[in-house]
Design a protein around this motif. Structure first.
Motif, PDB file in Angstrom:
ATOM      1  N   LEU A  19      29.619  -9.415  46.110  1.00  0.00           N
ATOM      2  CA  LEU A  19      28.903 -10.115  45.051  1.00  0.00           C
ATOM      3  C   LEU A  19      28.355  -9.167  44.005  1.00  0.00           C
ATOM      4  O   LEU A  19      28.154  -9.544  42.859  1.00  0.00           O
ATOM      5  N   ASN A  20      28.102  -7.918  44.379  1.00  0.00           N
ATOM      6  CA  ASN A  20      27.525  -6.950  43.452  1.00  0.00           C
ATOM      7  C   ASN A  20      28.573  -6.168  42.674  1.00  0.00           C
ATOM      8  O   ASN A  20      28.235  -5.287  41.886  1.00  0.00           O
ATOM      9  N   GLU A  21      29.816  -6.464  42.897  1.00  0.00           N
ATOM     10  CA  GLU A  21      30.885  -5.721  42.245  1.00  0.00           C
ATOM     11  C   GLU A  21      30.904  -5.970  40.736  1.00  0.00           C
ATOM     12  O   GLU A  21      31.145  -5.070  39.944  1.00  0.00           O
ATOM     13  N   GLU A  22      30.643  -7.199  40.320  1.00  0.00           N
ATOM     14  CA  GLU A  22      30.679  -7.537  38.905  1.00  0.00           C
ATOM     15  C   GLU A  22      29.259  -7.644  38.360  1.00  0.00           C
ATOM     16  O   GLU A  22      28.414  -8.303  38.952  1.00  0.00           O
ATOM     17  N   VAL A  23      29.021  -7.015  37.225  1.00  0.00           N
ATOM     18  CA  VAL A  23      27.694  -7.035  36.612  1.00  0.00           C
ATOM     19  C   VAL A  23      27.517  -8.369  35.884  1.00  0.00           C
ATOM     20  O   VAL A  23      28.363  -8.760  35.083  1.00  0.00           O
ATOM     21  N   PRO A  24      26.419  -9.088  36.156  1.00  0.00           N
ATOM     22  CA  PRO A  24      26.213 -10.368  35.479  1.00  0.00           C
ATOM     23  C   PRO A  24      25.857 -10.171  34.006  1.00  0.00           C
ATOM     24  O   PRO A  24      25.267  -9.162  33.614  1.00  0.00           O
ATOM     25  N   ILE A  25      26.218 -11.130  33.200  1.00  0.00           N
ATOM     26  CA  ILE A  25      25.903 -11.096  31.777  1.00  0.00           C
ATOM     27  C   ILE A  25      24.617 -11.891  31.572  1.00  0.00           C
ATOM     28  O   ILE A  25      24.501 -13.022  32.031  1.00  0.00           O
ATOM     29  N   VAL A  26      23.667 -11.299  30.887  1.00  0.00           N
ATOM     30  CA  VAL A  26      22.393 -11.961  30.616  1.00  0.00           C
ATOM     31  C   VAL A  26      22.245 -12.113  29.113  1.00  0.00           C
ATOM     32  O   VAL A  26      22.335 -11.146  28.367  1.00  0.00           O
ATOM     33  N   ILE A  27      22.019 -13.328  28.677  1.00  0.00           N
ATOM     34  CA  ILE A  27      21.793 -13.598  27.266  1.00  0.00           C
ATOM     35  C   ILE A  27      20.343 -14.027  27.117  1.00  0.00           C
ATOM     36  O   ILE A  27      19.902 -14.988  27.743  1.00  0.00           O
ATOM     37  N   VAL A  28      19.613 -13.302  26.291  1.00  0.00           N
ATOM     38  CA  VAL A  28      18.190 -13.578  26.106  1.00  0.00           C
ATOM     39  C   VAL A  28      17.969 -14.083  24.691  1.00  0.00           C
ATOM     40  O   VAL A  28      18.444 -13.488  23.726  1.00  0.00           O
ATOM     41  N   ASP A  29      17.239 -15.162  24.593  1.00  0.00           N
ATOM     42  CA  ASP A  29      16.877 -15.709  23.289  1.00  0.00           C
ATOM     43  C   ASP A  29      15.763 -14.845  22.710  1.00  0.00           C
ATOM     44  O   ASP A  29      14.707 -14.688  23.329  1.00  0.00           O
ATOM     45  N   PRO A  30      15.933 -14.255  21.527  1.00  0.00           N
ATOM     46  CA  PRO A  30      14.909 -13.373  20.956  1.00  0.00           C
ATOM     47  C   PRO A  30      13.552 -14.066  20.781  1.00  0.00           C
ATOM     48  O   PRO A  30      12.521 -13.420  20.810  1.00  0.00           O
ATOM     49  N   GLU A  31      13.538 -15.357  20.590  1.00  0.00           N
ATOM     50  CA  GLU A  31      12.283 -16.078  20.412  1.00  0.00           C
ATOM     51  C   GLU A  31      11.465 -16.122  21.705  1.00  0.00           C
ATOM     52  O   GLU A  31      10.249 -16.335  21.668  1.00  0.00           O
ATOM     53  N   LEU A  32      12.109 -15.929  22.829  1.00  0.00           N
ATOM     54  CA  LEU A  32      11.395 -15.978  24.107  1.00  0.00           C
ATOM     55  C   LEU A  32      10.709 -14.648  24.428  1.00  0.00           C
ATOM     56  O   LEU A  32       9.817 -14.597  25.252  1.00  0.00           O
ATOM     57  N   ILE A  33      11.115 -13.582  23.767  1.00  0.00           N
ATOM     58  CA  ILE A  33      10.528 -12.275  24.019  1.00  0.00           C
ATOM     59  C   ILE A  33       9.229 -12.155  23.230  1.00  0.00           C
ATOM     60  O   ILE A  33       9.192 -12.362  22.017  1.00  0.00           O
ATOM     61  N   GLN A  34       8.159 -11.851  23.932  1.00  0.00           N
ATOM     62  CA  GLN A  34       6.853 -11.679  23.265  1.00  0.00           C
ATOM     63  C   GLN A  34       6.448 -10.227  23.370  1.00  0.00           C
ATOM     64  O   GLN A  34       6.625  -9.595  24.405  1.00  0.00           O
ATOM     65  N   TYR A  35       5.910  -9.723  22.292  1.00  0.00           N
ATOM     66  CA  TYR A  35       5.446  -8.334  22.280  1.00  0.00           C
ATOM     67  C   TYR A  35       3.936  -8.309  22.448  1.00  0.00           C
ATOM     68  O   TYR A  35       3.221  -9.117  21.865  1.00  0.00           O
ATOM     69  N   ASP A  36       3.460  -7.389  23.241  1.00  0.00           N
ATOM     70  CA  ASP A  36       1.998  -7.246  23.424  1.00  0.00           C
ATOM     71  C   ASP A  36       1.391  -6.434  22.328  1.00  0.00           C
ATOM     72  O   ASP A  36       1.866  -5.578  21.731  1.00  0.00           O
TER      73      ASP A  36
END
Length: 63
Positions: free
Chosen positions: A46-63
């Protein structure tokens, strides 16, 4: 050994009563389980293939 006698013997070994009318149902359930086991595809690693992660920029909050 027939499927019917196998089911009866297995139930008897587990201290369960074999109801004659339930044996065909039990046999169908066992066949379905066997079919599912044979058709199940489990990846070798299961760890052989790296999963693709798509992040919505609006969900990222900066402190």
């Amino acid at each position: 050994m027939s499927a019917k006698s196998f089911i009866q013997q297995s139930l008897k070994l587990n201290n369960m009563e074999a109801i004659e009318s339930d044996i065909p149902y039990i046999q169908k359930v066992l066949q379905a389980i066997r079919k599912a086991e044979l058709t199940a595809v489990i990846p070798e690693d299961l760890n052989e293939e790296v999963p693709i992660v798509i992040v919505d920029p609006e969900l990222i909050q900066y402190d």
